[in-house]
Design an enzyme around this catalytic site. Structure first.
Site, PDB file in Angstrom:
ATOM      1  N   VAL A 125     -36.753  76.872 -32.145  1.00 42.88           N
ATOM      2  CA  VAL A 125     -36.217  78.158 -31.682  1.00 42.88           C
ATOM      3  C   VAL A 125     -35.012  78.649 -32.498  1.00 42.88           C
ATOM      4  CG1 VAL A 125     -34.850  77.113 -29.833  1.00 42.88           C
ATOM      5  CG2 VAL A 125     -35.598  79.467 -29.619  1.00 42.88           C
ATOM      6  N   GLY A 151     -34.248  77.985 -35.671  1.00 39.90           N
ATOM      7  CA  GLY A 151     -34.724  78.398 -36.998  1.00 39.90           C
ATOM      8  C   GLY A 151     -35.397  79.757 -36.935  1.00 39.90           C
ATOM      9  N   ASN A 153     -42.402  75.230 -42.298  1.00 43.62           N
ATOM     10  CA  ASN A 153     -42.284  74.205 -41.260  1.00 43.62           C
ATOM     11  C   ASN A 153     -43.155  73.026 -41.651  1.00 43.62           C
ATOM     12  OD1 ASN A 153     -41.148  73.857 -38.418  1.00 43.62           O
ATOM     13  ND2 ASN A 153     -43.266  73.167 -38.199  1.00 43.62           N
ATOM     14  N   ARG A 154     -42.678  71.822 -41.297  1.00 40.41           N
ATOM     15  CA  ARG A 154     -43.424  70.608 -41.676  1.00 40.41           C
ATOM     16  C   ARG A 154     -44.848  70.665 -41.120  1.00 40.41           C
ATOM     17  NH1 ARG A 154     -40.797  64.668 -41.524  1.00 40.41           N
ATOM     18  NH2 ARG A 154     -40.116  65.318 -39.476  1.00 40.41           N
ATOM     19  N   THR A 155     -44.998  71.053 -39.856  1.00 38.85           N
ATOM     20  CA  THR A 155     -46.337  71.296 -39.319  1.00 38.85           C
ATOM     21  C   THR A 155     -46.677  72.735 -39.697  1.00 38.85           C
ATOM     22  OG1 THR A 155     -45.735  69.882 -37.483  1.00 38.85           O
ATOM     23  CG2 THR A 155     -47.748  71.175 -37.206  1.00 38.85           C
ATOM     24  N   SER A 166     -23.285  78.035 -34.154  1.00 39.44           N
ATOM     25  CA  SER A 166     -23.161  77.940 -32.701  1.00 39.44           C
ATOM     26  C   SER A 166     -23.556  79.240 -32.017  1.00 39.44           C
ATOM     27  CB  SER A 166     -21.722  77.597 -32.313  1.00 39.44           C
ATOM     28  OG  SER A 166     -21.615  77.580 -30.905  1.00 39.44           O
ATOM     29  N   GLY A 167     -24.045  79.089 -30.804  1.00 44.58           N
ATOM     30  CA  GLY A 167     -24.365  80.278 -30.006  1.00 44.58           C
ATOM     31  C   GLY A 167     -25.712  80.169 -29.324  1.00 44.58           C
ATOM     32  N   ASN A 188     -17.671  71.688 -30.596  1.00 46.64           N
ATOM     33  CA  ASN A 188     -18.488  71.103 -29.533  1.00 46.64           C
ATOM     34  C   ASN A 188     -17.652  70.248 -28.585  1.00 46.64           C
ATOM     35  OD1 ASN A 188     -20.600  72.307 -30.916  1.00 46.64           O
ATOM     36  ND2 ASN A 188     -21.989  70.606 -30.557  1.00 46.64           N
ATOM     37  N   GLU A 229     -16.058  72.526 -26.383  1.00 45.74           N
ATOM     38  CA  GLU A 229     -17.114  72.976 -25.445  1.00 45.74           C
ATOM     39  C   GLU A 229     -17.248  71.965 -24.295  1.00 45.74           C
ATOM     40  OE1 GLU A 229     -20.892  74.070 -27.454  1.00 45.74           O
ATOM     41  OE2 GLU A 229     -21.867  72.667 -26.106  1.00 45.74           O
TER      42      GLU A 229
HETATM   43  C1  6PG Z   1     -23.652  75.367 -29.832  1.00 45.18           C
HETATM   44  C2  6PG Z   1     -23.903  74.153 -28.983  1.00 45.18           C
HETATM   45  C3  6PG Z   1     -25.083  73.412 -29.499  1.00 45.18           C
HETATM   46  C4  6PG Z   1     -25.683  72.434 -28.504  1.00 45.18           C
HETATM   47  C5  6PG Z   1     -24.784  71.274 -28.185  1.00 45.18           C
HETATM   48  C6  6PG Z   1     -25.146  70.636 -26.883  1.00 45.18           C
HETATM   49  O1  6PG Z   1     -22.582  75.412 -30.395  1.00 45.18           O
HETATM   50  O2  6PG Z   1     -24.516  76.265 -29.891  1.00 45.18           O
HETATM   51  O3  6PG Z   1     -22.808  73.322 -29.037  1.00 45.18           O
HETATM   52  O4  6PG Z   1     -24.721  72.847 -30.703  1.00 45.18           O
HETATM   53  O5  6PG Z   1     -26.034  73.126 -27.375  1.00 45.18           O
HETATM   54  O6  6PG Z   1     -24.936  70.353 -29.206  1.00 45.18           O
HETATM   55  O7  6PG Z   1     -24.514  69.440 -26.848  1.00 45.18           O
HETATM   56  P1  6PG Z   1     -24.787  68.329 -25.778  1.00 45.18           P
HETATM   57  O8  6PG Z   1     -26.278  68.192 -25.649  1.00 45.18           O
HETATM   58  O9  6PG Z   1     -24.125  67.135 -26.347  1.00 45.18           O
HETATM   59  O10 6PG Z   1     -24.174  68.824 -24.510  1.00 45.18           O
END
Ligand code: 6PG
Length: 482
Positions: free
Chosen positions: A12, A14, A32-34, A128-129, A187, A190
């Site tokens: 998703v 990618g 994609n590999r597959t 991220s996002g 993260n 987060e």
């Molecule tokens: C992001 C998230 C993403 C992922 C986390 C989840 O920035 O979009 O951080 O990278 O959702 O890796 O981490 P956990 O599975 O360790 O909670």
């Protein structure tokens, strides 16, 4: 016309990044590999776009403009090395491989160096996002071979989220694994934000006995305070989300948290670098503790454990809780930036802390208005050692202190665990105390192991040993710190 960039990995993230690049006028070659997934993508989500499919890595490479840019959106770990090994013989000097997964930064350090020897450039970038960010504007944190940045910059800055002022939430982070290091700390933060919000929810629900509707209304109000953030937004939605039977869905979710490792890496790095990153580390441990569900059930019965109700004016308690949440959040970010600063100095990355805050301002999971203030703080004082010393944050910490202490004390009194909110307060109390009891600790070390100590009445750097019992020798052990 050849492709501007190739993307490998049609999960998703990618797929959404490719669609985002396409929307921004870039010609993307997808692989994609597959391989059947490539056709499915072209016939499905990518139908009617300018996206080109590739049937093999050779085909992908042949369809790209030079210097070629190949981005891996695959699972971190061995899969990345596998694709690098397969791509290297197909690429020419000056071509660029980009890893957009959550790789551990030492792996990125290693890959940058290995590809440099082969005349290739490598970028390890945090993205991220989640799905939506990838599709409509993620936060992007690239680091690696500086020579590669000018080639990738127009694409990344076009597809990245933008601040209200129109600035891209993407800039060059630094050499080697600096981009992935910054994503790792993102993260970790987060993890901290999520745990803090969960503790606030727990206090409201079990301590104050609030209903889901009441909790949702409070979070809704918090959206127009300094707490305004993506994670507060989604929590508001979650609190209002009902299962098929009309009951809150979150009540039915098992209370054992998963984790993929980035929070743990953040804690490990903090220990390695000697940074007191207490809040994020507590939030990792809180997930570990939550996973001991069976043991917790047994222990609750054995100890006859209950959580007492909080007495008093609920509105006042909710306001104190808001202050506790905000103050703890400041401590978490302050500690995160302490870690980034130490890593930057240790690795000679010359990171720009204001830019890091800008990259997190939009698009990513920790996006919030608050990051704009962090950016301002570092723009005013790039040398800021601790965010809490900036006047804006110092005022919030000072004004929120009474409410924060009230909530922390109450949580201990009623038996409601708030590991991040209480340890954040303990950290600030330690950070703002000029004389800590480490004198006693040094005395103990010297007593049992002749580890020596420095004296308050002598210059720093001179070490003393005392024969505490009269039976120990006068020989001291060597003095070194890890
Ligand atoms: C992001 C998230 C993403 C992922 C986390 C989840 O920035 O979009 O951080 O990278 O959702 O890796 O981490 P956990 O599975 O360790 O909670």
């Amino acid at each position: 016309m050849k492709g501007d960039i190739g993307v490998i990995g049609l999960a998703v993230m990618g797929q959404n990044l490719i669609l985002n690049m396409n929307d921004n006028g870039f010609k993307v070659v997808a692989f994609n590999r597959t391989v059947s997934k490539v056709d499915e993508f072209l016939e499905g989500a990518a139908k009617g776009s300018n996206i080109i499919g590739a049937s093999s890595l050779e085909d992908l490479v042949a369809k790209l403009e030079t210097p070629r840019k190949v981005m891996l959106m695959v699972r971190a770990g061995d899969v990345v090395d596998h694709f690098i090994d397969a791509l290297v013989p197909l690429l020419d000097e000056g071509d660029i491989i980009i890893d957009g997964g959550n790789s551990n930064y030492p792996d990125t350090n290693r890959r940058v160096a290995a590809l440099k020897e082969k005349g290739l450039h490598y970028i390890g970038t945090g993205v991220s996002g989640g799905e939506e960010g990838a599709r409509f504007g993620p936060s992007i944190m690239p680091g690696g071979s500086p020579e590669a940045w000018p080639h990738v910059k127009p694409i990344f800055q076009a597809i990245a989220a933008k601040t209200d002022a129109g600035e891209a939430c993407c800039d060059w982070v630094g050499k080697d694994g600096a981009g992935h290091f910054v994503k790792m700390v993102h993260n970790g933060i987060e993890y901290g934000d999520m745990q803090l919000i969960s503790e606030a929810y727990h206090f409201m629900k079990e301590g104050l006995g609030l209903s889901y509707d009441e909790m949702q209304a409070i979070f809704e109000e918090w959206k127009s305070t300094e707490l305004d953030s993506y994670l507060i937004d989604i929590t508001t939605d979650i609190l209002g989300y009902k299962d098929e039977d009309g009951e809150p869905l979150v009540e039915k979710i098992l209370d054992t948290a998963g984790q993929k490792g980035t929070g743990k890496w953040t804690g490990i790095n903090a220990l390695d670098l000697g940074i007191p990153l207490t809040l994020i580390t507590e939030s990792v441990f809180a997930r570990c503790l939550s996973a001991l569900k069976d043991q917790r059930i047994e222990a609750e019965t054995l100890f006859g454990k209950t959580i007492a109700k909080v007495e008093g004016n609920k509105k006042e308690w909710v306001d104190a809780l808001r202050q506790a949440l905000l103050a703890s959040k400041i401590i978490s970010y302050a500690q995160g930036f302490m870690l980034i600063r130490e890593a930057s100095e240790e690795n000679d990355w010359s990171l720009n802390y204001g830019n890091v805050a800008l990259m997190w301002r939009g698009g990513c999971i920790i996006r919030s208005a608050f990051l704009g203030n962090i950016r301002d703080a570092y723009e005013t004082n790039p040398d800021l050692k601790f965010l809490g010393l900036d006047p804006y944050f110092k005022t919030i910490l000072t004004e929120g202190m009474a409410g924060w202490r009230k909530v922390a004390a109450k949580s201990l009194e009623i038996g409601l665990p708030m590991p991040t909110m209480t340890s954040a307060l303990a950290f600030l109390d330690g950070y703002t105390t000029s004389r800590l009891p480490a004198n006693m600790l040094q005395a103990q070390r010297d007593y049992f192991g002749a580890h020596t100590y420095e004296r308050v009445d002598q210059p720093r750097g001179q070490f003393f040993h005392t024969n505490w019992t009269g039976t120990g020798g006068d020989t001291s052990s060597t003095t070194y710190d890890v």
